[in-house]
Design a protein around this motif. Structure first.
Motif, mmCIF file in Angstrom:
data_model
loop_
_atom_site.group_PDB
_atom_site.id
_atom_site.type_symbol
_atom_site.label_atom_id
_atom_site.label_comp_id
_atom_site.label_asym_id
_atom_site.label_seq_id
_atom_site.Cartn_x
_atom_site.Cartn_y
_atom_site.Cartn_z
ATOM 1 N N CYS A 103 0.848 -1.192 0.000
ATOM 2 C CA CYS A 103 0.000 0.000 0.000
ATOM 3 C C CYS A 103 0.885 1.245 0.000
ATOM 4 N N ALA A 104 0.547 2.218 -0.838
ATOM 5 C CA ALA A 104 1.363 3.425 -0.941
ATOM 6 C C ALA A 104 1.238 4.317 0.289
ATOM 7 N N ILE A 105 0.004 4.523 0.766
ATOM 8 C CA ILE A 105 -0.202 5.506 1.831
ATOM 9 C C ILE A 105 -1.450 5.155 2.642
ATOM 10 N N SER A 106 -1.430 5.503 3.914
ATOM 11 C CA SER A 106 -2.601 5.241 4.766
ATOM 12 C C SER A 106 -3.688 6.279 4.468
ATOM 13 N N ASP A 107 -4.920 5.928 4.825
ATOM 14 C CA ASP A 107 -6.083 6.763 4.543
ATOM 15 C C ASP A 107 -6.643 7.290 5.861
ATOM 16 N N PRO A 108 -6.720 8.626 6.034
ATOM 17 C CA PRO A 108 -7.225 9.181 7.292
ATOM 18 C C PRO A 108 -8.748 9.179 7.413
ATOM 19 N N HIS A 109 -9.460 8.774 6.345
ATOM 20 C CA HIS A 109 -10.928 8.791 6.393
ATOM 21 C C HIS A 109 -11.411 7.823 7.476
ATOM 22 N N PRO A 110 -12.386 8.224 8.281
ATOM 23 C CA PRO A 110 -12.845 7.378 9.395
ATOM 24 C C PRO A 110 -13.314 5.975 8.991
ATOM 25 N N GLY A 115 -7.987 -0.170 8.047
ATOM 26 C CA GLY A 115 -7.989 -1.251 7.064
ATOM 27 C C GLY A 115 -6.694 -2.053 7.102
ATOM 28 N N ILE A 116 -5.579 -1.360 7.250
ATOM 29 C CA ILE A 116 -4.275 -2.033 7.325
ATOM 30 C C ILE A 116 -4.212 -2.911 8.570
ATOM 31 N N THR A 117 -4.685 -2.381 9.681
ATOM 32 C CA THR A 117 -4.700 -3.151 10.930
ATOM 33 C C THR A 117 -5.551 -4.403 10.766
ATOM 34 N N ALA A 118 -6.716 -4.268 10.144
ATOM 35 C CA ALA A 118 -7.604 -5.419 9.928
ATOM 36 C C ALA A 118 -6.920 -6.482 9.068
ATOM 37 N N LEU A 119 -6.206 -6.047 8.032
ATOM 38 C CA LEU A 119 -5.482 -6.997 7.173
ATOM 39 C C LEU A 119 -4.408 -7.728 7.971
ATOM 40 N N ARG A 120 -3.641 -6.984 8.741
ATOM 41 C CA ARG A 120 -2.577 -7.606 9.548
ATOM 42 C C ARG A 120 -3.151 -8.572 10.570
ATOM 43 N N GLN A 121 -4.268 -8.202 11.186
ATOM 44 C CA GLN A 121 -4.910 -9.092 12.167
ATOM 45 C C GLN A 121 -5.401 -10.372 11.514
ATOM 46 N N ALA A 122 -5.662 -10.318 10.217
ATOM 47 C CA ALA A 122 -6.102 -11.499 9.463
ATOM 48 C C ALA A 122 -4.909 -12.352 9.010
ATOM 49 N N GLY A 123 -3.698 -11.919 9.357
ATOM 50 C CA GLY A 123 -2.507 -12.686 9.003
ATOM 51 C C GLY A 123 -1.920 -12.332 7.642
ATOM 52 N N ILE A 124 -2.376 -11.241 7.059
ATOM 53 C CA ILE A 124 -1.877 -10.802 5.753
ATOM 54 C C ILE A 124 -0.670 -9.890 5.972
ATOM 55 N N ARG A 125 0.384 -10.138 5.213
ATOM 56 C CA ARG A 125 1.577 -9.301 5.290
ATOM 57 C C ARG A 125 1.271 -7.979 4.584
ATOM 58 N N VAL A 126 1.457 -6.877 5.291
ATOM 59 C CA VAL A 126 1.175 -5.555 4.738
ATOM 60 C C VAL A 126 2.439 -4.708 4.791
ATOM 61 N N GLU A 127 2.750 -4.104 3.654
ATOM 62 C CA GLU A 127 3.867 -3.168 3.565
ATOM 63 C C GLU A 127 3.291 -1.839 3.117
ATOM 64 N N ILE A 128 3.686 -0.775 3.782
ATOM 65 C CA ILE A 128 3.148 0.544 3.449
ATOM 66 C C ILE A 128 4.296 1.511 3.186
ATOM 67 N N GLY A 129 4.117 2.384 2.206
ATOM 68 C CA GLY A 129 5.086 3.434 1.947
ATOM 69 C C GLY A 129 5.692 3.436 0.556
ATOM 70 N N LEU A 130 5.552 2.360 -0.194
ATOM 71 C CA LEU A 130 6.089 2.336 -1.557
ATOM 72 C C LEU A 130 5.222 3.233 -2.440
#
Length: 151
Positions: A103-110, A115-130
């Protein structure tokens, strides 16, 4: 996955996002590219005119079962929940069996935040910042609107 391929695929996702920039209503134009477990492109999408469907939905529909074990490149954090009550993009990525999200950038919308936290909690590897600098420019107006609404 190689860093070179990651940069190329995020560049493709950012290119997709630019296609509908300014045409997606209050929603931002997001780009998404899905690779299968072998690194082949099996789906891609951009947020639809007026803001629906979301890029991840389009890319996952195109990828189908080939998304299992694959990687999703997304220009903006996949939403945590939807205002419509339908499954969020983070839920759809999880349910599709995606193993990794770049993921390029986090989203501040409520509704997106988390969403990233939910993915990680599901065991999905998440990389942010590219691609973050490009995405920050692309979403500057959207982020200003969100921050103003939160104030």
């Amino acid at each position: 996955m190689s860093k070179r391929r990651d940069r190329r695929m995020m560049g493709r996702a950012l290119g997709l996002a630019r296609l509908n920039h300014g045409l997606t209503g209050p929603n931002p134009s997001v780009g998404c590219v899905i690779l299968d477990v072998d690194g082949h492109i099996v789906g891609d999408g951009v947020t639809g005119l007026g803001g629906r469907p979301h890029a991840e939905e389009i890319a996952l529909d195109e990828a189908g079962a080939r998304a299992v074990g694959g990687t999703a490149y997304v220009t903006l954090e996949p939403c945590r929940e939807r205002s419509s009550g339908s499954p969020s993009c983070s839920t759809k990525l999880k349910d599709a069996g995606i193993a990794r999200v770049v993921c390029a950038i986090s989203d501040p919308h409520p509704l997106a935040e988390g969403g990233i936290t939910a993915l990680r909690q599901a065991g999905i590897r998440v990389e942010i910042g590219l691609g973050e600098r490009v995405a920050a420019r692309l979403y500057r107006g959207f982020f200003q609107t969100v921050h103003a609404a939160k104030a």
